[in-house]
Design an enzyme around this catalytic site. Structure first.
Site, short mmCIF file in Angstrom:
data_model
loop_
_atom_site.label_atom_id
_atom_site.label_comp_id
_atom_site.label_asym_id
_atom_site.label_seq_id
_atom_site.Cartn_x
_atom_site.Cartn_y
_atom_site.Cartn_z
N LYS A 9 59.60 -18.26 -36.07
CA LYS A 9 58.18 -18.56 -35.93
C LYS A 9 57.36 -17.74 -36.94
O LYS A 9 57.88 -16.82 -37.58
CB LYS A 9 57.75 -18.28 -34.50
CG LYS A 9 58.44 -19.19 -33.49
CD LYS A 9 58.04 -18.81 -32.06
CE LYS A 9 58.72 -19.69 -31.04
NZ LYS A 9 58.34 -19.30 -29.66
N PHE A 57 49.20 -23.12 -21.76
CA PHE A 57 49.35 -22.39 -23.03
C PHE A 57 49.64 -23.30 -24.22
O PHE A 57 49.79 -22.81 -25.35
CB PHE A 57 50.47 -21.34 -22.91
CG PHE A 57 51.81 -21.91 -22.53
CD1 PHE A 57 52.64 -22.49 -23.49
CD2 PHE A 57 52.26 -21.86 -21.21
CE1 PHE A 57 53.88 -23.02 -23.15
CE2 PHE A 57 53.51 -22.38 -20.85
CZ PHE A 57 54.31 -22.96 -21.83
N ARG A 85 71.16 -18.88 -27.62
CA ARG A 85 70.15 -18.42 -26.66
C ARG A 85 70.39 -16.97 -26.26
O ARG A 85 69.45 -16.20 -26.08
CB ARG A 85 70.15 -19.32 -25.43
CG ARG A 85 69.76 -20.76 -25.68
CD ARG A 85 68.31 -20.93 -26.02
NE ARG A 85 67.47 -20.64 -24.88
CZ ARG A 85 66.16 -20.77 -24.86
NH1 ARG A 85 65.52 -21.20 -25.94
NH2 ARG A 85 65.46 -20.48 -23.80
N THR A 91 62.85 -15.68 -23.08
CA THR A 91 61.57 -16.13 -23.64
C THR A 91 60.54 -15.01 -23.60
O THR A 91 59.81 -14.80 -24.57
CB THR A 91 61.05 -17.36 -22.86
OG1 THR A 91 62.03 -18.39 -22.96
CG2 THR A 91 59.74 -17.86 -23.43
N ARG A 102 64.79 -10.98 -29.59
CA ARG A 102 63.51 -10.70 -28.93
C ARG A 102 63.49 -9.31 -28.32
O ARG A 102 62.45 -8.65 -28.31
CB ARG A 102 63.22 -11.76 -27.89
CG ARG A 102 62.87 -13.11 -28.52
CD ARG A 102 62.63 -14.15 -27.46
NE ARG A 102 62.22 -15.42 -28.04
CZ ARG A 102 62.46 -16.60 -27.47
NH1 ARG A 102 63.11 -16.67 -26.31
NH2 ARG A 102 62.04 -17.71 -28.04
N ASN A 112 56.89 -14.31 -29.86
CA ASN A 112 58.27 -13.94 -29.55
C ASN A 112 59.29 -14.27 -30.65
O ASN A 112 60.47 -14.41 -30.40
CB ASN A 112 58.70 -14.51 -28.20
CG ASN A 112 58.73 -16.02 -28.15
OD1 ASN A 112 58.52 -16.69 -29.16
ND2 ASN A 112 58.99 -16.56 -26.97
N HIS A 115 62.47 -19.55 -31.94
CA HIS A 115 62.73 -20.65 -30.99
C HIS A 115 64.17 -21.08 -31.15
O HIS A 115 64.68 -21.15 -32.27
CB HIS A 115 61.82 -21.85 -31.30
CG HIS A 115 62.25 -23.11 -30.63
ND1 HIS A 115 61.86 -23.45 -29.36
CD2 HIS A 115 63.08 -24.11 -31.05
CE1 HIS A 115 62.41 -24.61 -29.03
NE2 HIS A 115 63.16 -25.03 -30.04
#
EC number: 2.7.4.6
Length: 148
Positions: A9, A57, A85, A91, A102, A112, A115
């Site tokens: 991101k 959000f 993951r 998350t 993260r 964060n 993705h």
């Protein structure tokens, strides 16, 4: 072989984490099949996050994704969706274990860093959206050293 979609991101790009993140997936033994460095427009971001459109959000998430360039990738390997993951972490970064992306690099849920597809089905959908031209079909010379 299974594939997953991973996106670094805008905060991850701005903070110079692209190489670190790619390195973690490579060191695990996964193969990079596609990569784009791209500025995403609002309609595309809305399409990517369409399943979250009813969430409060949603608009903030879309604004965040269009705020700067992202790195979109396809990774391939045995169990890459689930393992990806785990490499990424929860998350909410505060719930992420140290050693995850993260857990090591993020604090706020709204920033964060990364993705990752949450299931094989969503990976297939996201890969088709982000890479309509397809991915590179190649195999690393290390493949036989990683897989039985």
């Amino acid at each position: 072989m299974e594939q997953t979609f991973i996106m670094i991101k805008p905060d991850g790009v701005q903070r110079g984490l692209v190489g670190e993140i790619i390195s973690r997936f490579e060191k695990k033994g996964f193969s990079l099949k596609a990569l784009k460095f791209i500025n995403v427009d609002r309609p595309f971001a809305e399409k990517h996050y369409a399943d979250l459109s009813a969430k409060p959000f949603f608009n903030g998430l879309v604004e965040y994704i269009v705020s700067g360039p992202v790195v979109a990738m396809v990774w391939e390997g045995k169990g890459v969706v689930l393992t990806g993951r785990k490499i990424i972490g929860a998350t909410n970064p505060l719930a992420s274990e140290p050693g995850t992306i993260r857990g090591d690099f993020a604090i706020d849920i709204g920033r964060n860093v990364i993705h990752g597809s949450d299931a094989v089905e969503s990976a297939t959908k996201e890969i088709a959206l982000w890479f309509p031209e397809g991915v590179v079909n190649w195999q690393s010379s290390l493949h036989s050293w990683i897989y039985e």
